[in-house]
Design an enzyme around this catalytic site. Structure first.
Site, PDB file in Angstrom:
ATOM      1  N   ARG A   1      16.418 -52.782  62.454  1.00  0.00           N
ATOM      2  CA  ARG A   1      16.757 -53.595  63.620  1.00  0.00           C
ATOM      3  C   ARG A   1      17.783 -54.322  63.818  1.00  0.00           C
ATOM      4  NH1 ARG A   1      11.318 -52.914  61.820  1.00  0.00           N
ATOM      5  NH2 ARG A   1      11.691 -54.886  60.404  1.00  0.00           N
TER       6      ARG A   1
ATOM      7  N   GLU B   1       9.457 -55.829  45.309  1.00  0.00           N
ATOM      8  CA  GLU B   1       8.308 -56.372  44.573  1.00  0.00           C
ATOM      9  C   GLU B   1       7.971 -55.400  43.423  1.00  0.00           C
ATOM     10  OE1 GLU B   1       3.769 -57.992  45.451  1.00  0.00           O
ATOM     11  OE2 GLU B   1       4.978 -57.132  47.209  1.00  0.00           O
TER      12      GLU B   1
END
Length: 176
Positions: free
Chosen positions: A59, A96
């Site tokens: 994006r 993560e």
């Protein structure tokens, strides 16, 4: 401020997993007036001339291209490793659980090129910080980054600011 743009960003609860409030900018992109306003406001806060606008996949590409036109700048695509043809340079960053890698063409930035980093959203800042390291490794001068959305509770903008980057975002949403 920018409540008009914030109203165009849809929140999708529990996507991609339970507890996440996904901030969906596709509804902003569907509005010609909203998109034009978004680009105009982002351009207005650019500090000085830039040679290149670097957009983070995917994006970020949309906003980088849109900003580059009024800024009279080129566009650098920051992609996931292995997606660009030809010689590239890359940078690893932590996720993560594990790591990921982004890349640019080795000849994308001339040494000393003034680069504005752009993406749709900043959360933890891992990708944006890796993008700054990558661009600087290529010899670029990166001092500013812009985002449509900031999730300040996740701290990414603060971490990016700590690396001498002036960070701007049009709207902020609490939580993650």
């Amino acid at each position: 401020m920018n409540d008009d743009l914030k109203a165009l960003i849809r929140t999708i609860p529990d996507f991609p997993k339970p507890g996440i409030q996904f901030r969906d900018i596709t509804t902003l992109l569907l509005s010609p007036a909203g998109l034009a306003t978004c680009v105009k406001r982002m351009v207005a806060v650019v500090d000085g001339p830039v040679d290149l606008v670097a957009g983070i996949e995917a994006r970020g590409f949309l906003f980088a291209a849109a900003l580059a036109i009024p800024l009279q700048a080129g566009v650098v695509l920051i992609r996931k490793d292995g997606k660009l043809p030809g010689a590239t340079i890359a940078e690893d960053y932590a996720l993560e659980y594990g790591t990921d890698r982004i890349a640019i063409h080795a000849d994308a930035c001339a040494p000393g090129a003034r680069v504005l980093l752009v993406d749709d959203l900043i959360a933890t800042g891992g990708t944006a910080r890796a993008a700054v390291r990558l661009l600087r490794k290529a010899g670029a001068v990166v001092t500013q980054a812009q985002f449509v959305v900031d999730l300040p509770d996740l701290g990414g903008a603060e971490l990016l600011s700590a690396e001498d980057i002036a960070v701007a975002a049009l709207v902020a949403f609490p939580g993650h």
